[in-house]
Design a protein around this motif. Structure first.
Motif, short mmCIF file in Angstrom:
data_model
loop_
_atom_site.label_atom_id
_atom_site.label_comp_id
_atom_site.label_asym_id
_atom_site.label_seq_id
_atom_site.Cartn_x
_atom_site.Cartn_y
_atom_site.Cartn_z
N THR A 47 0.77 -1.04 0.20
CA THR A 47 -0.17 -0.14 -0.14
C THR A 47 1.27 1.32 -0.02
OG1 THR A 47 -1.68 -1.33 1.28
CG2 THR A 47 -1.88 1.29 1.36
N ARG A 48 0.81 2.47 -0.58
CA ARG A 48 1.21 3.49 -1.26
C ARG A 48 0.07 4.78 -0.94
NH1 ARG A 48 4.92 1.20 0.54
NH2 ARG A 48 6.43 0.41 -0.34
N CYS A 53 4.48 8.25 -4.75
CA CYS A 53 4.90 7.03 -4.06
C CYS A 53 5.08 5.99 -4.48
CB CYS A 53 4.20 7.18 -2.72
SG CYS A 53 4.18 8.75 -2.00
N CYS A 54 3.88 5.79 -5.31
CA CYS A 54 4.84 3.96 -5.80
C CYS A 54 5.41 4.30 -7.49
CB CYS A 54 3.10 3.45 -6.31
SG CYS A 54 3.19 1.76 -7.72
N ASP A 68 2.01 -1.05 -11.26
CA ASP A 68 0.42 -1.02 -10.81
C ASP A 68 -0.13 -0.06 -10.03
OD1 ASP A 68 -0.39 -2.99 -10.20
OD2 ASP A 68 -1.72 -4.01 -11.96
N TYR A 69 -1.27 0.75 -9.59
CA TYR A 69 -1.11 1.69 -8.95
C TYR A 69 -2.44 1.50 -8.26
CZ TYR A 69 -1.46 5.44 -4.75
OH TYR A 69 -2.25 5.45 -3.66
N ASP A 70 -3.78 1.91 -7.47
CA ASP A 70 -4.88 1.88 -7.35
C ASP A 70 -5.40 3.56 -7.53
OD1 ASP A 70 -8.18 1.77 -6.56
OD2 ASP A 70 -7.61 0.27 -8.09
N CYS A 76 -0.20 -0.62 -4.74
CA CYS A 76 0.74 -0.45 -5.16
C CYS A 76 1.60 -1.78 -5.54
CB CYS A 76 1.98 0.48 -4.51
SG CYS A 76 2.94 0.53 -5.36
N ARG A 77 2.06 -2.14 -7.42
CA ARG A 77 2.45 -3.23 -7.41
C ARG A 77 3.69 -3.27 -8.46
NH1 ARG A 77 -1.50 -7.80 -9.86
NH2 ARG A 77 -1.98 -6.29 -11.53
#
Length: 108
Positions: A47-48, A53-54, A68-70, A76-77
């Motif tokens: 988690t970011r 930040c990701c 990728d980021y949601d 954050c993967r």
């Protein structure tokens, strides 16, 4: 938007210890990264607070090429695969975005 983020990253992080940093490009919202070999190419999932930040987390790992980021879940993967070893696909989440790290010969 992409230009503003690129400029922000270049202004904030142009060099670390004299080493030029990579360039990050973002997809449109509603996409996520699907690596060809998920168990091998996924570096981390955490988690970011923000996508910046990701992207910084990815930029700190020399093997990270895609993330990728949601925006809602803050997931954050980080992946060591790039778009030649995976695909950017439509996500179930409309707030997911993919970032790719552009490596150029001038960085070496």
């Amino acid at each position: 938007m992409l230009l503003k983020l690129t400029l922000l990253l270049l202004i904030c992080f142009p060099f670390i210890d004299g080493i030029p940093q990579s360039y990050i490009s973002f997809s449109v919202l509603g996409q996520e990264f699907s690596p060809r070999f998920p168990t091998l190419q996924l570096l981390s999932s955490s988690t970011r607070r923000t996508r910046t930040c990701c992207s910084a987390s990815c930029n700190q790992l020399s093997s990270c090429r895609t993330f990728d980021y949601d925006l809602v879940s803050k997931r954050c993967r980080l992946f060591e695969a790039d778009t030649t070893a995976g695909s950017i696909i439509t996500s179930a989440s409309s707030t997911s975005i993919v970032g790719t790290v552009r490596i150029t010969p001038s960085l070496y």
